[in-house]
Design a protein around this motif. Structure first.
Motif, PDB file in Angstrom:
ATOM      1  N   LEU A  51       0.827  -1.213   0.000  1.00 13.92           N
ATOM      2  CA  LEU A  51       0.000   0.000   0.000  1.00 13.92           C
ATOM      3  C   LEU A  51       0.859   1.259   0.000  1.00 13.92           C
ATOM      4  O   LEU A  51       0.575   2.224  -0.718  1.00 13.92           O
ATOM      5  N   SER A  55       1.037   3.778  -3.135  1.00 17.33           N
ATOM      6  CA  SER A  55       0.733   5.190  -2.865  1.00 17.33           C
ATOM      7  C   SER A  55       1.885   6.092  -3.302  1.00 17.33           C
ATOM      8  O   SER A  55       1.661   7.141  -3.922  1.00 17.33           O
ATOM      9  N   SER A  56       3.095   5.685  -2.976  1.00 17.25           N
ATOM     10  CA  SER A  56       4.276   6.479  -3.348  1.00 17.25           C
ATOM     11  C   SER A  56       4.429   6.567  -4.861  1.00 17.25           C
ATOM     12  O   SER A  56       4.696   7.643  -5.411  1.00 17.25           O
ATOM     13  N   SER A  58       2.055   6.215  -7.016  1.00 13.44           N
ATOM     14  CA  SER A  58       0.934   7.015  -7.519  1.00 13.44           C
ATOM     15  C   SER A  58       1.233   8.510  -7.404  1.00 13.44           C
ATOM     16  O   SER A  58       0.947   9.282  -8.323  1.00 13.44           O
ATOM     17  N   SER A 102       9.941   2.987  -1.661  1.00 12.11           N
ATOM     18  CA  SER A 102       8.801   3.898  -1.543  1.00 12.11           C
ATOM     19  C   SER A 102       9.265   5.302  -1.170  1.00 12.11           C
ATOM     20  O   SER A 102       8.759   6.293  -1.708  1.00 12.11           O
TER      21      SER A 102
END
Length: 187
Positions: A51, A55-56, A58, A102
């Motif tokens: 996740l 997220s990173s 994205s 990340s």
């Protein structure tokens, strides 16, 4: 997440992170502790790692769109990040590499943000926070520290105005994260 294993892969170094070895920085062991607190065991750390990574990436993809050739960068990032099995295996192991990748994605994202909006104190602050996070995850994150003054000098010549406030915010944000990590290590 669809292809995640039933349990996290344990590597020879995993025990050092799980048991808060003094030879490890606090970032990743604290992340494992958070996972075990939330889910009841450290095996589900894979879900949180994925996740955080997605997220990173994205955020990096979103920031990349602001560049002239953003679509080209985004395409390359997608190929490297999601189609490389050697790279993906780190996200299913109890190792700090996933968290570090990340953090690097966040550093790059805010570096791109600064080039798009060099007057934003928020971008510099997030850049410093990302560098600080990378440091407490892996000591090699210290290699990103020179980017703060280097980027400030470049922005000074591009914008032709003082960048002291932005550089100080970036340094303070980085120092805050590293300082909290140092305090937590002593506890």
């Amino acid at each position: 997440l669809i292809f995640s294993p039933d349990s996290a892969y344990l590597e020879p170094d995993s025990g050092g992170y799980i048991n808060f070895s003094s030879s490890r920085t606090i970032g990743y062991p604290a992340f494992i502790w958070l996972s075990s607190t939330l889910f009841g065991n450290f095996n589900d750390v894979v879900i949180l790692q994925l996740l955080f990574f997605v997220s990173s990436i994205s955020i990096l993809i979103k920031k990349s769109w602001s560049l002239d050739k953003g679509w080209l960068i985004v395409s390359g990032l997608l190929v490297v990040a999601f189609l490389n099995p050697m790279f993906l295996q780190y996200h299913y192991s109890v190792l700090s590499e996933s968290m570090f990748f990340s953090c690097v994605a966040l550093i790059l994202a805010f570096l791109i943000s600064i080039t798009s909006n060099p007057k934003s104190i928020w971008n510099f602050t997030c850049f410093g926070l990302s560098i600080g996070l990378s440091i407490i995850v892996r000591p090699v994150g210290y290699s990103f520290l020179p980017l703060i003054p280097l980027l400030s000098i470049i922005v000074f010549f591009v914008v032709n105005e003082s960048v002291w406030k932005r550089m100080i915010c970036s340094c303070l944000a980085c120092s805050l994260v590293v300082g909290i990590g140092a305090i937590a290590e002593r506890e």
